[in-house]
Each structure stands twice: as C-alpha cells, then as structure tokens.
Enzyme design. Structure first.
Site, PDB file in Angstrom:
ATOM      1  N   GLY A  85       0.811  -1.211   0.000  1.00  0.00           N
ATOM      2  CA  GLY A  85       0.000   0.000   0.000  1.00  0.00           C
ATOM      3  C   GLY A  85       0.847   1.265   0.000  1.00  0.00           C
ATOM      4  CB  CYS A 134       2.125   2.731  10.395  1.00  0.00           C
ATOM      5  SG  CYS A 134       1.258   1.588   9.351  1.00  0.00           S
TER       6      CYS A 134
HETATM    7  N1  PLP Z   1      -2.982   2.820   3.495  1.00  0.00           N
HETATM    8  C1  PLP Z   1      -3.772   2.426   4.511  1.00  0.00           C
HETATM    9  C2  PLP Z   1      -5.143   2.987   4.638  1.00  0.00           C
HETATM   10  C3  PLP Z   1      -3.295   1.485   5.435  1.00  0.00           C
HETATM   11  O1  PLP Z   1      -4.073   1.099   6.445  1.00  0.00           O
HETATM   12  C4  PLP Z   1      -1.981   0.974   5.277  1.00  0.00           C
HETATM   13  C5  PLP Z   1      -1.434   0.026   6.269  1.00  0.00           C
HETATM   14  O2  PLP Z   1      -1.847  -0.010   7.404  1.00  0.00           O
HETATM   15  C6  PLP Z   1      -1.218   1.415   4.187  1.00  0.00           C
HETATM   16  C7  PLP Z   1      -1.748   2.340   3.323  1.00  0.00           C
HETATM   17  C8  PLP Z   1       0.173   0.902   3.966  1.00  0.00           C
HETATM   18  O3  PLP Z   1       0.126  -0.396   3.451  1.00  0.00           O
HETATM   19  P1  PLP Z   1       1.424  -1.334   3.492  1.00  0.00           P
HETATM   20  O4  PLP Z   1       1.569  -1.782   4.889  1.00  0.00           O
HETATM   21  O5  PLP Z   1       1.091  -2.446   2.564  1.00  0.00           O
HETATM   22  O6  PLP Z   1       2.560  -0.539   2.986  1.00  0.00           O
END
Ligand code: PLP
Length: 381
Positions: free
Chosen positions: A72, A322
């Site tokens: 993402g 995160c």
């Molecule tokens: N966007 C949203 C809404 C998310 O919840 C997340 C991860 O929690 C991401 C982007 C990032 O995704 P990735 O962990 O695959 O980089």
C-alpha cells in the site's frame, strides 16, 4: 496456554488457506524469473498473468490496468509522485494514512502544494469542501476509501464524479476497504486505486495497483522493463500469485464475509457500550467498514488497556500499527474533534473472518473488569 484472540486485522491479517497453499507451492516449485524466455521463466510468467487476471476480475478492471507493487505504501507513493511529476496541486484529506500524508509533505519540497480537507465528527469528508478546494491546476484528488483507524467510508464516488467534471483524476487508497466492502473501479469511477494484500489474507510486501487505461501516471520505480515498463523490479511471483488467490477468494465470499464480520463487530460494540461506562465510539455514527471498532475508554491510556489485553491473550491496537509507539495522539481522532486525552484513550479492535462469536464473548468477559481495574488504579473509579 489459551489460544490467542486476534482482533488486529487492520494491522495485518492471517493468510487465507487459498493464498498460503498457492504461495508455498510456488516457492517450492516455480522459481523462475517471469522475464526469462525459457520454460521455467514462462511458467512464472503464466503465474503472474493469472494473478493479474484474478485481481482485475475482483476489481472489475482489465488485466492490463493491474500492476503489482510492494504494498500500500508504494501504491500511494506511486499515485502521488506519478501524478504530480508535471507539477500541480493535490487535494487529499486530513485523515489519510501516513503513506499519503508524508508523501504530500515530501512533495511540498518540490513545489507541489496539497490541500488537506477537514472531516466531520465521524471522519467523513464533505463534498462541498472537496469541490471548493478544486483549482485550475489541481492534478490529483487522493481520497481514501475507508479509514484505517475508525473505519469511516469516504464519499469517493461522489468526489470522483465532481473531480471528473472538472477534468481532475482521482486516486483512492482502498487498502482497508477491500474485503470489507465491494470495491468496483467502474462503480467508483476512480482512475487509480491502491491495495495491499496482507490486509485481506494475502502475504505482506505485495500490493495491487489499478491504473485506468489512459491515465497519465508517470512510472515511479525505474530500472528493468517489468510490468509493461511501469514498475521495474523482478516480480515477487509467489506473493503475486497469493495476492491473486486471496482477491479471488475474498470476492467469491464477500457478502457472507461482510455479514459475519459485521455481526461480530456489532455484538462487541453493543457489549462494550452496555457493560462499560464512559466510552466513546469513534466514527460510530458513520458508515464504516464492518470489522472496525474504535473505542475511547475515557480516563485511561489506550496503551495501558492494550497491554492488559495482551496479557489476557487478546491482540488489539491503538490507532494504526504504523504509528504505534508514537506519543502523538492520532491525527484521525484529532481531526474528528476528540481532545488529546480522548484520543489517547482509544483502542482499535479490527475483526476478521476467522474470528468467532465465542471470541467476541470472551473479550466481553475480560474487558469490563479490566477497564474497571485500570480506572480504580488510576484513581478514576
Ligand atoms: N494505506 C492504509 C489505509 C493502510 O491502512 C496501510 C497500512 O496499514 C497502508 C496504506 C500501507 O500499506 P502497506 O503496509 O502495505 O505498505
């Protein structure tokens, strides 16, 4: 030791059996590079193209509109950086994931100005605010489909129609939405959509990007000729196949999946509200993805509740994974008008398809005395 109860699917989800089976088989048996012209390479190419077909079908897109990324974060970076390569103004919301917000901040250093739309008390962007922000030089609207902290579903379809009427392309971060609500790119009308497989039963480190044919998106990863020269780097064949299998499995069972997860979430929410005084349901009045429940236990630190839950074998989270460990209160909860203390009192439960009503009931047994005890210790009760 008792089985652990996992209610942190917003952070990541266990792999679906369909995805795990295909992935382990490929890791063992299909090690080719899809760019190689020999049979071993052609076998790998076939696997990647089958996953592309599955992903396209799940999103109601064409296979040539699907690209595989590392997740993402890369998808959001690619959308924002690739659409602003020729300059311009970006509209996004104040409740996006940091993959969007921090990328906008980084782009600012290159002269790309972003407008961060406010949200209502349930975390929803207002169409009028989005329309008011649209300018002559707006080159992208990036609005998430579902919020990762409180689950609010954003008016992407409406904002998209309005942006398109002004010739502005639209990206949506659908990372938390896929698997929780139907995600159909024709219905939404968006030009770019980013997904991450580990949020819906695929492996970590693999993303799916939809780019509508004709969208003027610059490539972001440069190097080899992979992904029709749009995303360089040897394909992560096993993970791509698992992502495709997970997308197919999720699409096949979506209505039952949604119904099951929603019933469990609603029971958990009702139980918490009934059994525990002084709680706030964050985003509770909004249309939400079915698995998400964000609760502030007033007077407490969310982290303290989480630690005690963990000791009891229950995994939940505070805000997004995160930003866990950060002392700042959640930007999403602050944007919906919570105070610092209310924001810091929050815990996010995110349920998935493998949870059960028995697990919900167990959480409802553990949580009320746990909160009462913490409140007593903090001198609040
Ligand atoms: N966007 C949203 C809404 C998310 O919840 C997340 C991860 O929690 C991401 C982007 C990032 O995704 P990735 O962990 O695959 O980089």
């Amino acid at each position: 030791m008792m089985d652990r109860i996992y209610m942190d699917h917003g952070a990541t989800s266990p792999m679906l059996p369909e995805a795990l089976d295909i992935m382990t088989g490929i890791l063992r048996n299909a090690y080719g590079n899809p760019s190689s012209i020999h049979g071993t390479g052609r076998q790998a190419r076939k696997i990647v193209e089958e996953a592309r077909r599955q992903a396209a079908k799940a999103l109601n897109a064409l296979p040539e509109e699907i690209f595989f990324t590392s997740g993402g974060t890369e998808g959001d970076n690619w959308a924002l950086r690739g659409m602003t390569a020729r300059g311009g103004h970006v509209i996004t919301s104040s409740v996006e994931h940091h993959a969007v917000l921090h990328t906008c901040a980084a782009l600012e250093k290159h002269g790309i100005v972003s407008t961060f739309l406010p949200v209502d008390e349930n975390g929803r962007v207002r169409l009028e605010d989005a329309e008011r922000a649209m300018r002559e030089n707006t080159c992208l609207v990036s609005l998430m489909l579902a919020n990762n902290e409180i689950g609010t579903i954003e008016p992407v379809k409406e904002v998209c129609a309005s942006a398109h009427a002004r010739g502005i392309p639209v990206h949506t971060d659908a990372v938390q939405a896929f698997g929780g609500i139907p995600v159909d790119v024709q219905e939404l009308g968006v030009d770019i959509l980013s997904l991450s497989a580990h949020k819906f039963g695929g492996p970590k480190g693999i993303g799916i990007m939809y780019v509508r044919k004709g969208t003027r998106l610059e490539r972001y990863m440069t190097g080899g000729e992979q992904e029709r020269r749009m995303r360089a780097g040897t394909e992560n064949v096993a993970s791509i196949a698992a992502a495709g299998a997970a997308m197919e499995a999720v699409s096949r069972s979506l209505p039952e999946r949604i119904a099951k997860i929603r019933q469990m979430r609603d029971r958990l929410e009702e139980g918490i509200v009934r059994e525990i005084p002084d709680v706030l349901i964050n985003g509770g009045e909004a249309q939400r993805i079915p698995g998400c429940l964000n609760v502030s236990f007033l007077g407490l630190e969310g982290e303290a509740v989480l630690l005690r839950l963990d000791l009891a074998g229950i995994a939940a989270s505070s805000g997004s994974a995160c930003t866990a460990g950060s002392l700042d209160p959640s930007h999403v909860l602050m944007a919906i008008g919570r105070t610092r203390a209310q924001a810091q009192a929050s815990v996010r439960f995110t349920l998935g398809v493998e949870n059960s009503m028995a697990e919900v009931d167990e959480v409802l047994e553990v949580l009320p005395p746990l909160v009462a005890d913490l409140r007593r210790l903090s001198g609040r009760a």
